[in-house]
Design a protein around this motif. Structure first.
Motif, PDB file in Angstrom:
ATOM      1  N   ALA A  18       0.836  -1.202   0.000  1.00  0.00           N
ATOM      2  CA  ALA A  18       0.000   0.000   0.000  1.00  0.00           C
ATOM      3  C   ALA A  18       0.873   1.256   0.000  1.00  0.00           C
ATOM      4  CB  ALA A  18      -0.938   0.000   1.204  1.00  0.00           C
ATOM      5  N   ARG A  19       1.965   1.239   0.767  1.00  0.00           N
ATOM      6  CA  ARG A  19       2.894   2.376   0.777  1.00  0.00           C
ATOM      7  C   ARG A  19       3.493   2.582  -0.614  1.00  0.00           C
ATOM      8  NH1 ARG A  19       4.948  -0.071   5.214  1.00  0.00           N
ATOM      9  NH2 ARG A  19       6.931  -0.504   4.173  1.00  0.00           N
ATOM     10  N   LEU A  20       3.858   1.492  -1.269  1.00  0.00           N
ATOM     11  CA  LEU A  20       4.438   1.575  -2.608  1.00  0.00           C
ATOM     12  C   LEU A  20       3.481   2.291  -3.558  1.00  0.00           C
ATOM     13  CD1 LEU A  20       6.633   0.806  -4.679  1.00  0.00           C
ATOM     14  CD2 LEU A  20       5.386  -1.336  -5.017  1.00  0.00           C
ATOM     15  N   ARG A  21       2.210   1.923  -3.515  1.00  0.00           N
ATOM     16  CA  ARG A  21       1.218   2.579  -4.386  1.00  0.00           C
ATOM     17  C   ARG A  21       1.089   4.064  -4.051  1.00  0.00           C
ATOM     18  NH1 ARG A  21      -1.134  -2.362  -3.453  1.00  0.00           N
ATOM     19  NH2 ARG A  21      -2.497  -1.597  -1.802  1.00  0.00           N
ATOM     20  N   ARG A  22       1.097   4.398  -2.753  1.00  0.00           N
ATOM     21  CA  ARG A  22       0.972   5.806  -2.353  1.00  0.00           C
ATOM     22  C   ARG A  22       2.197   6.612  -2.798  1.00  0.00           C
ATOM     23  NH1 ARG A  22      -0.949   3.452   2.465  1.00  0.00           N
ATOM     24  NH2 ARG A  22       0.928   4.094   3.583  1.00  0.00           N
ATOM     25  N   VAL A  23       3.390   6.039  -2.647  1.00  0.00           N
ATOM     26  CA  VAL A  23       4.612   6.725  -3.080  1.00  0.00           C
ATOM     27  C   VAL A  23       4.567   6.969  -4.589  1.00  0.00           C
ATOM     28  CG1 VAL A  23       7.114   6.447  -3.371  1.00  0.00           C
ATOM     29  CG2 VAL A  23       6.062   5.947  -1.163  1.00  0.00           C
ATOM     30  N   ALA A  24       4.191   5.958  -5.358  1.00  0.00           N
ATOM     31  CA  ALA A  24       4.113   6.106  -6.814  1.00  0.00           C
ATOM     32  C   ALA A  24       3.103   7.183  -7.201  1.00  0.00           C
ATOM     33  CB  ALA A  24       3.755   4.776  -7.461  1.00  0.00           C
ATOM     34  N   LYS A  25       1.940   7.198  -6.571  1.00  0.00           N
ATOM     35  CA  LYS A  25       0.917   8.197  -6.892  1.00  0.00           C
ATOM     36  C   LYS A  25       1.396   9.608  -6.563  1.00  0.00           C
ATOM     37  CE  LYS A  25      -3.234   5.474  -7.040  1.00  0.00           C
ATOM     38  NZ  LYS A  25      -3.409   5.591  -8.473  1.00  0.00           N
ATOM     39  N   LEU A  26       2.109   9.753  -5.434  1.00  0.00           N
ATOM     40  CA  LEU A  26       2.665  11.068  -5.097  1.00  0.00           C
ATOM     41  C   LEU A  26       3.637  11.532  -6.172  1.00  0.00           C
ATOM     42  CD1 LEU A  26       3.390  10.913  -1.258  1.00  0.00           C
ATOM     43  CD2 LEU A  26       2.046  12.636  -2.453  1.00  0.00           C
ATOM     44  N   CYS A  27       4.525  10.664  -6.576  1.00  0.00           N
ATOM     45  CA  CYS A  27       5.516  11.022  -7.594  1.00  0.00           C
ATOM     46  C   CYS A  27       4.855  11.331  -8.925  1.00  0.00           C
ATOM     47  CB  CYS A  27       6.549   9.909  -7.738  1.00  0.00           C
ATOM     48  SG  CYS A  27       7.630   9.737  -6.302  1.00  0.00           S
ATOM     49  N   GLU A  28       3.776  10.612  -9.266  1.00  0.00           N
ATOM     50  CA  GLU A  28       3.055  10.860 -10.511  1.00  0.00           C
ATOM     51  C   GLU A  28       2.430  12.251 -10.541  1.00  0.00           C
ATOM     52  OE1 GLU A  28       0.345   7.563 -10.660  1.00  0.00           O
ATOM     53  OE2 GLU A  28       1.774   6.307 -11.760  1.00  0.00           O
ATOM     54  N   ARG A  29       2.077  12.775  -9.373  1.00  0.00           N
ATOM     55  CA  ARG A  29       1.502  14.119  -9.305  1.00  0.00           C
ATOM     56  C   ARG A  29       2.518  15.190  -9.691  1.00  0.00           C
ATOM     57  NH1 ARG A  29      -1.076  14.072  -3.435  1.00  0.00           N
ATOM     58  NH2 ARG A  29      -2.132  12.079  -3.648  1.00  0.00           N
ATOM     59  N   TYR A  30       3.791  14.901  -9.477  1.00  0.00           N
ATOM     60  CA  TYR A  30       4.837  15.893  -9.698  1.00  0.00           C
ATOM     61  C   TYR A  30       5.611  15.714 -11.000  1.00  0.00           C
ATOM     62  CZ  TYR A  30       4.272  17.647  -4.948  1.00  0.00           C
ATOM     63  OH  TYR A  30       3.774  18.214  -3.801  1.00  0.00           O
ATOM     64  N   GLY A  31       5.633  14.507 -11.543  1.00  0.00           N
ATOM     65  CA  GLY A  31       6.458  14.290 -12.722  1.00  0.00           C
ATOM     66  C   GLY A  31       6.033  13.066 -13.495  1.00  0.00           C
ATOM     67  N   ARG A  32       6.984  12.516 -14.240  1.00  0.00           N
ATOM     68  CA  ARG A  32       6.655  11.345 -15.049  1.00  0.00           C
ATOM     69  C   ARG A  32       7.589  10.192 -14.728  1.00  0.00           C
ATOM     70  NH1 ARG A  32       9.338  10.719 -20.417  1.00  0.00           N
ATOM     71  NH2 ARG A  32      11.152  12.053 -20.305  1.00  0.00           N
ATOM     72  N   ARG A  33       7.009   9.002 -14.793  1.00  0.00           N
ATOM     73  CA  ARG A  33       7.764   7.776 -14.535  1.00  0.00           C
ATOM     74  C   ARG A  33       8.639   7.492 -15.757  1.00  0.00           C
ATOM     75  NH1 ARG A  33       6.372   3.211 -11.243  1.00  0.00           N
ATOM     76  NH2 ARG A  33       4.344   4.173 -10.940  1.00  0.00           N
ATOM     77  N   VAL A  34       9.940   7.251 -15.508  1.00  0.00           N
ATOM     78  CA  VAL A  34      10.838   6.892 -16.600  1.00  0.00           C
ATOM     79  C   VAL A  34      11.311   5.452 -16.484  1.00  0.00           C
ATOM     80  CG1 VAL A  34      11.563   9.244 -17.130  1.00  0.00           C
ATOM     81  CG2 VAL A  34      12.820   7.926 -15.413  1.00  0.00           C
ATOM     82  N   GLN A  35      11.214   4.876 -15.297  1.00  0.00           N
ATOM     83  CA  GLN A  35      11.448   3.456 -15.058  1.00  0.00           C
ATOM     84  C   GLN A  35      10.569   3.059 -13.874  1.00  0.00           C
ATOM     85  OE1 GLN A  35      15.650   2.694 -14.693  1.00  0.00           O
ATOM     86  NE2 GLN A  35      15.992   3.000 -16.864  1.00  0.00           N
ATOM     87  N   ASN A  36      10.570   1.792 -13.499  1.00  0.00           N
ATOM     88  CA  ASN A  36       9.622   1.317 -12.486  1.00  0.00           C
ATOM     89  C   ASN A  36       9.576   2.176 -11.228  1.00  0.00           C
ATOM     90  OD1 ASN A  36       8.602  -0.765 -14.010  1.00  0.00           O
ATOM     91  ND2 ASN A  36      10.050  -2.264 -13.218  1.00  0.00           N
ATOM     92  N   SER A  37      10.686   2.449 -10.614  1.00  0.00           N
ATOM     93  CA  SER A  37      10.707   3.234  -9.384  1.00  0.00           C
ATOM     94  C   SER A  37      11.537   4.494  -9.550  1.00  0.00           C
ATOM     95  CB  SER A  37      11.259   2.394  -8.224  1.00  0.00           C
ATOM     96  OG  SER A  37      10.408   1.309  -7.964  1.00  0.00           O
ATOM     97  N   VAL A  38      11.485   5.066 -10.757  1.00  0.00           N
ATOM     98  CA  VAL A  38      12.274   6.259 -11.068  1.00  0.00           C
ATOM     99  C   VAL A  38      11.381   7.281 -11.764  1.00  0.00           C
ATOM    100  CG1 VAL A  38      14.289   7.167 -12.292  1.00  0.00           C
ATOM    101  CG2 VAL A  38      14.341   4.834 -11.366  1.00  0.00           C
ATOM    102  N   PHE A  39      11.396   8.505 -11.238  1.00  0.00           N
ATOM    103  CA  PHE A  39      10.611   9.595 -11.797  1.00  0.00           C
ATOM    104  C   PHE A  39      11.501  10.784 -12.088  1.00  0.00           C
ATOM    105  CE2 PHE A  39       7.317   7.077  -9.984  1.00  0.00           C
ATOM    106  CZ  PHE A  39       6.155   7.404 -10.667  1.00  0.00           C
ATOM    107  N   GLU A  40      11.202  11.497 -13.171  1.00  0.00           N
ATOM    108  CA  GLU A  40      11.806  12.790 -13.449  1.00  0.00           C
ATOM    109  C   GLU A  40      10.747  13.833 -13.132  1.00  0.00           C
ATOM    110  OE1 GLU A  40      12.992  12.654 -17.538  1.00  0.00           O
ATOM    111  OE2 GLU A  40      14.804  11.515 -17.094  1.00  0.00           O
ATOM    112  N   VAL A  41      11.103  14.799 -12.293  1.00  0.00           N
ATOM    113  CA  VAL A  41      10.145  15.829 -11.906  1.00  0.00           C
ATOM    114  C   VAL A  41      10.771  17.209 -12.098  1.00  0.00           C
ATOM    115  CG1 VAL A  41       8.879  14.352 -10.297  1.00  0.00           C
ATOM    116  CG2 VAL A  41      10.789  15.664  -9.460  1.00  0.00           C
ATOM    117  N   LEU A  42      10.015  18.110 -12.712  1.00  0.00           N
ATOM    118  CA  LEU A  42      10.416  19.503 -12.850  1.00  0.00           C
ATOM    119  C   LEU A  42       9.683  20.302 -11.793  1.00  0.00           C
ATOM    120  CD1 LEU A  42      10.366  20.012 -16.715  1.00  0.00           C
ATOM    121  CD2 LEU A  42      12.335  20.295 -15.215  1.00  0.00           C
TER     122      LEU A  42
END
Length: 96
Positions: A18-42
C-alpha cells in the motif's frame, strides 16, 4: 529544476504494498515515470520541499528509502538515454 526521484519500498507486507502505491501516486503528481521506481520531476524549491514532506509522511523510514538527484536547470546536457524513451523529454513542449 529537474530532480530524479528514486525509491525502494519494502513490499513484504500488505502495508508495504500500500505504501508503494501511495509513493508512486505522489511522484506521478509531480512528474513522469521513466522506469519502475524512477521519476523525473520539474519543480521549484518549494515544490521539492512539499514533495519531500509528503513522501516522509508516507514511507516507513526503517524499511523504505527515497533518493533525490538534483540535476538543476541545465539538465538537458546531463542526460544520456540508451534504448527506448518517451516521446516527450522532460520540460519540452507538447506539439500536436
Amino acid at each position: 529544476m529537474l530532480v530524479v526521484v528514486t525509491y525502494d519500498v519494502n513490499t513484504a507486507t500488505e502495508a508495504g504494498a500500500a505504501r508503494l502505491r501511495r509513493v508512486a501516486k505522489l511522484c506521478e503528481r509531480y512528474g513522469r515515470r521513466v522506469q519502475n521506481s524512477v521519476f523525473e520531476v520539474l519543480l521549484d524549491a518549494a515544490q521539492l520541499t512539499a514533495l519531500k514532506a509528503q513522501l516522509t509522511a508516507t514511507i516507513d523510514a526503517e524499511h523504505d528509502s527515497v533518493r533525490f538527484y538534483r540535476l538543476g536547470n541545465s539538465y538537458k546536457e546531463r542526460i544520456d538515454v540508451l534504448g527506448c524513451t518517451a516521446r516527450i523529454e522532460a520540460g519540452e513542449l507538447l506539439m500536436l
